[in-house]
Write a protein that holds these residues in place. Structure first.
Motif, mmCIF file in Angstrom:
data_model
loop_
_atom_site.group_PDB
_atom_site.id
_atom_site.type_symbol
_atom_site.label_atom_id
_atom_site.label_comp_id
_atom_site.label_asym_id
_atom_site.label_seq_id
_atom_site.Cartn_x
_atom_site.Cartn_y
_atom_site.Cartn_z
ATOM 1 N N LYS A 162 41.010 57.475 41.036
ATOM 2 C CA LYS A 162 40.213 57.741 42.238
ATOM 3 C C LYS A 162 40.916 57.252 43.517
ATOM 4 O O LYS A 162 41.008 57.984 44.504
ATOM 5 N N SER A 163 41.456 56.029 43.471
ATOM 6 C CA SER A 163 42.081 55.513 44.697
ATOM 7 C C SER A 163 43.357 56.273 45.029
ATOM 8 O O SER A 163 43.626 56.555 46.197
ATOM 9 N N GLN A 164 44.139 56.621 43.994
ATOM 10 C CA GLN A 164 45.372 57.364 44.275
ATOM 11 C C GLN A 164 45.050 58.723 44.880
ATOM 12 O O GLN A 164 45.752 59.200 45.770
ATOM 13 N N ARG B 9 37.533 48.603 48.026
ATOM 14 C CA ARG B 9 36.457 48.243 47.081
ATOM 15 C C ARG B 9 36.924 48.465 45.633
ATOM 16 O O ARG B 9 36.762 47.598 44.780
ATOM 17 N N LEU B 10 37.534 49.632 45.385
ATOM 18 C CA LEU B 10 38.004 49.926 44.024
ATOM 19 C C LEU B 10 39.083 48.924 43.596
ATOM 20 O O LEU B 10 39.113 48.483 42.451
ATOM 21 N N ALA B 11 39.961 48.562 44.545
ATOM 22 C CA ALA B 11 41.035 47.616 44.222
ATOM 23 C C ALA B 11 40.447 46.252 43.877
ATOM 24 O O ALA B 11 40.833 45.632 42.886
ATOM 25 N N ARG B 12 39.487 45.789 44.675
ATOM 26 C CA ARG B 12 38.871 44.480 44.380
ATOM 27 C C ARG B 12 38.244 44.487 42.996
ATOM 28 O O ARG B 12 38.367 43.548 42.235
ATOM 29 N N ALA B 13 37.548 45.610 42.697
ATOM 30 C CA ALA B 13 36.832 45.690 41.414
ATOM 31 C C ALA B 13 37.804 45.714 40.234
ATOM 32 O O ALA B 13 37.435 45.381 39.115
#
Ligand code: HEC
Length: 212
Positions: free
Chosen positions: A57-59, A80-84
């Motif tokens: 998703k982030s990429q 947010r996705l990276a922190r999770a």
């Protein structure tokens, strides 16, 4: 004469615009076509490498066409996705052995294709030297990322700095969304245990990176 030119221009401009719209697909279609081409033409000697073709998703958010800027919402979502994604070692200890970190930082191996095969390694290297200046005086270093020379001298060895450093190595996008720093822990390239050695290498006053 002047009038004729004007008439032709007036007639031609909308036609050009319409032709342009019909010829160039919109960015979403361009992306779909390009990704299909890459997927169909890329072959890899190991299934593990083919998995990389599927963007997470982030990429997907970061793969903007033509270097377009992230919106604030997109940057927040990547953060947010990276922190999770960040997992900590079971021991809870975030500072390991700087000597092991030193070796890893200068080790560019792992997940490479050699003579058509995926190289077999007990553990992957950290690749840091490819992009960062490390101990003072080293000349064979990269400059894609900022210099890390004296990293600990400037920041100290507090728990907060150890945690920040761990998180930046585990998933750099938690602090710099879509940066060129690989998400070394989140992608499974480095283990949490290896990352704590990297943290020690960066912040320990005994580490050569902090020598004056
Ligand atoms: C492909 C290039 C690349 C590799 C490999 C890489 N980095 Fe980075 N690194 C960057 C870039 C670009 C930045 C700046 C953007 C950011 O912070 O994400 C950065 C930022 C950092 C920062 C934050 C610097 C600061 O001033 O706060 C740290 C710490 C760091 N990297 C450590 C490492 C370590 C340790 C490794 C090896 C395990 C490593 N990097 C591997 C490109 C790389």
């Amino acid at each position: 004469m002047k009038k004729t030119w004007f008439k032709w221009a007036a007639l031609g401009a909308p036609a050009l615009v319409i032709a342009g719209c019909a010829t160039y697909p919109d960015p979403a279609t361009t992306r779909r076509v390009a990704e299909k081409m890459v997927n169909e033409s890329f072959t890899a000697p190991a299934p593990a490498l083919l998995k990389r073709l599927a963007q997470d998703k982030s990429q997907q958010i970061c793969s903007k066409i033509g270097g377009a800027q992230l919106t604030q919402e997109e940057a927040a979502e990547v953060t947010r996705l990276a922190r999770a994604s960040i997992k900590y070692p079971p021991s809870g200890k975030l500072v390991g052995d700087w000597k092991r970190g030193d070796k890893l930082a200068h080790d560019g191996a792992g997940d490479r294709i050699q003579r058509g095969r995926l190289e077999k390694r007990k553990e992957n290297g950290g690749l840091c030297q490819n992009c960062h200046a490390l101990a003072p005086g080293e000349i064979n270093v990269g400059n894609v990322g900022p210099s890390l020379t004296g990293y600990g001298l400037q920041r100290g060895t507090s728990d907060a700095i150890a945690k920040l450093t761990y998180e930046r190595i585990y998933n750099a996008w938690a602090y710099s969304p879509c940066s060129n720093m690989p998400r070394l822990g989140a992608t499974g390239h480095l283990t949490p245990e290896q990352i704590i050695h990297m943290v020690a290498y960066l912040i320990d006053p005994q580490s050569p990176i902090n020598s004056r």
